[in-house]
Structure formats: C-alpha cells, structure tokens
Enzyme design. Sequence first.
Site, PDB file in Angstrom:
ATOM      1  N   LYS A  66      -2.078 -12.397   2.570  1.00  0.00           N
ATOM      2  CA  LYS A  66      -1.197 -13.489   1.984  1.00  0.00           C
ATOM      3  C   LYS A  66      -0.920 -14.477   3.168  1.00  0.00           C
ATOM      4  O   LYS A  66      -0.528 -15.611   2.754  1.00  0.00           O
ATOM      5  CB  LYS A  66       0.200 -12.721   1.627  1.00  0.00           C
ATOM      6  N   TYR A 239       7.768  -6.053   3.712  1.00  0.00           N
ATOM      7  CA  TYR A 239       8.695  -5.575   2.379  1.00  0.00           C
ATOM      8  C   TYR A 239      10.229  -5.647   2.637  1.00  0.00           C
ATOM      9  O   TYR A 239      10.599  -6.514   2.991  1.00  0.00           O
ATOM     10  CB  TYR A 239       7.992  -4.028   2.096  1.00  0.00           C
TER      11      TYR A 239
HETATM   12  N1  GLU Z   1      -3.090  -5.216  -3.666  1.00  0.00           N
HETATM   13  C1  GLU Z   1      -1.927  -4.803  -3.582  1.00  0.00           C
HETATM   14  C2  GLU Z   1      -0.684  -5.032  -5.089  1.00  0.00           C
HETATM   15  O1  GLU Z   1      -0.784  -6.173  -5.031  1.00  0.00           O
HETATM   16  C3  GLU Z   1      -1.219  -5.288  -2.278  1.00  0.00           C
HETATM   17  C4  GLU Z   1      -0.088  -4.424  -1.967  1.00  0.00           C
HETATM   18  C5  GLU Z   1       0.348  -4.728  -0.810  1.00  0.00           C
HETATM   19  O2  GLU Z   1      -0.366  -4.630   0.348  1.00  0.00           O
HETATM   20  O3  GLU Z   1       1.512  -4.870  -0.208  1.00  0.00           O
HETATM   21  O4  GLU Z   1      -0.224  -4.188  -5.353  1.00  0.00           O
END
Ligand code: GLU
Length: 303
Positions: A66, A239
């Site tokens: 991202k 997160y």
């Molecule tokens: N590909 C994962 C999703 O979109 C990414 C998750 C992550 O690394 O936070 O669920």
Amino acid sequence: MKHQRLLEQIHQQVGELIGQGEVASYIPALARVDPDQFGFALCGVDGSEASVGSADTPFSIQSVSKVFSLSLALQLIGEQLWERIGREPSGDPFNSLVQLEHEHGKPRNPFINAGAIAVADRLVSHCVDAKRSLLEMVSGLLDSPVDYDYEVAASEAAHGSRNAATAHFMRSFGNLDNPVEVVLDVYFHQCALTLSCRQMARACAYLANGGVNPGTGGRVLTERQVRRINALMLTCGTYDVAGEFAFMIGLPCKSGVGGGIIATVPEQMSLCVWSPALGPSGNSLAGTKALELFAAEAGVSVF
Ligand code: GLU
C-alpha cells in the site's frame, strides 16, 4: 558495521519468538509458508546495507504494498488524491465496512483495505496499465525487475468477497470510477508483490531520504509527500495497534499479513523485517519485537 552486529544480536534475542503466533491462513498460498523464518535488512541513506537471517528470501509483501501504490498515486495525481481518501486512523479492523457506511464511502486512510482499493481505482484511471505501472515503479526503485506471485493474486481473488463488498460499497457512493473487477484485479496483484527484506529495505529507502532513492539517485516523491507518507505509516500503518507501535518503537512502520514490516528512520535508513507468524493484531510477532529492540539499541525514534 555496527548495524550488522546489532542485527545479529537481535536475531539471537528474538530466536524464541520466531515461529510463535499464526501464519495468515485466509488463502492457501500464505497458509503454506514455513513460520520458522526470519529476515531483517536495513539500507542506509548513504547506501550502506546490513542484513541477517533469510533477508534474501522473497515473501508476499501484502499490505506493505500500500506504500508503493500510494506513492505511485501521489506521483500521478498529487494532492487531488485526498479528495477521495482521508488521513485518520480508523480504529476499526482493516477490512471493516461499518465506518465506510457512516462516512459515505470515503475511506479513512490509504492503508486500510478500502483506502488502498480507492488508491487502486485512481491508478486505473491514470495509467494505461496500472498493474504494469506499479511493477515498473517498484522495479525502478530497485533497478532490477520484480514480479507478482500470480498464484497468490488468483487466490486473493478467489477469497476476496469482503474486498469485493468494500469496492462495490464505495462505488455505490460514487467513490470508485472504474468497474469493481478491474480495480480489485490491481489491488489483488499489488498485495501479491513478492520481494525479500533486502529488496524492501532498498526499495523503501526513499522514505528515509527526503523522497530521493539513494540507490539510483532518482527522485521518487517530494520531501513533503514523503514526510506525509511517514506520518500515515506512523498513525495508520500497523492495523489497530499503531499507537502501540508508536509507543514501543517510535518509527513510521507499515506491516502486512505476509509477516513483513517496513520502518523508516528519517534521514538515516529504511528497515525491513520479516517473519511469517503473526500475533493477535495481525503483525509479525518476531518482527515487531525485532524492531522494538532495534529502535531501543540503536537509539532511533521520531520523537
Ligand atoms: N490481501 C490482503 C487483503 O486484502 C491484504 C491483507 C494485509 O496484508 O493487511 O485481505
């Protein structure tokens, strides 16, 4: 040299934590990864490097991507991006739909899934081939080609109902301009980028170097843009525990469910640690501890 010794010391110190926790299991390709792996690499703004463990083993960078997609979108459209995406921590799970409803389809920040999907939509609108542009951008940062793991990307798509729901929801509010399938295809591929710790530390060194890639000398972003990406990493990059990361580590970080975490030490270096087993917050357990030890021992912090 002092950093090489420090990484070796940290590798020993986190030994017992390596493999503790759970590897991401929502797609088979990630569930299969051996949890007992650990790599740690750093790349200084002067080009110096240090690394330990499996620092050359490619891993699925997942949400760490991202940072790259946001950087590419800022290169392409600059400030205009913020008309579609906010800059506040969400306090809700990274894939939550609840907040989106309250906030009329405008994602809180570019590092939750909704935000990254909105960024992918901007890339689709402004690139002839967004997947290729992203690959070219990351390959350019390393001056050598990188690729997607197409099996992981296909698996993400097969298990991507919640991301699809998020995308449709945003489109219903007029916050996606392109067809959901096209946008998700870009998003799933970016999550499936596969790089090693050493490559990640190098590729992200522009974040520590005022926007200039120390390896190639090329300007990636302006100083102000990079300062802002670091601010978002600090407040929204890990997160629901960005506060805890700021408290314990004190550096802008971005993590992913593949077990990778990047960190910026502004004006000094870029770090990447990887260990696939995750703690309850979805961040690599051994990786988080390693960054905490590094920040304490090296005496680095943005505060
Ligand atoms: N590909 C994962 C999703 O979109 C990414 C998750 C992550 O690394 O936070 O669920």
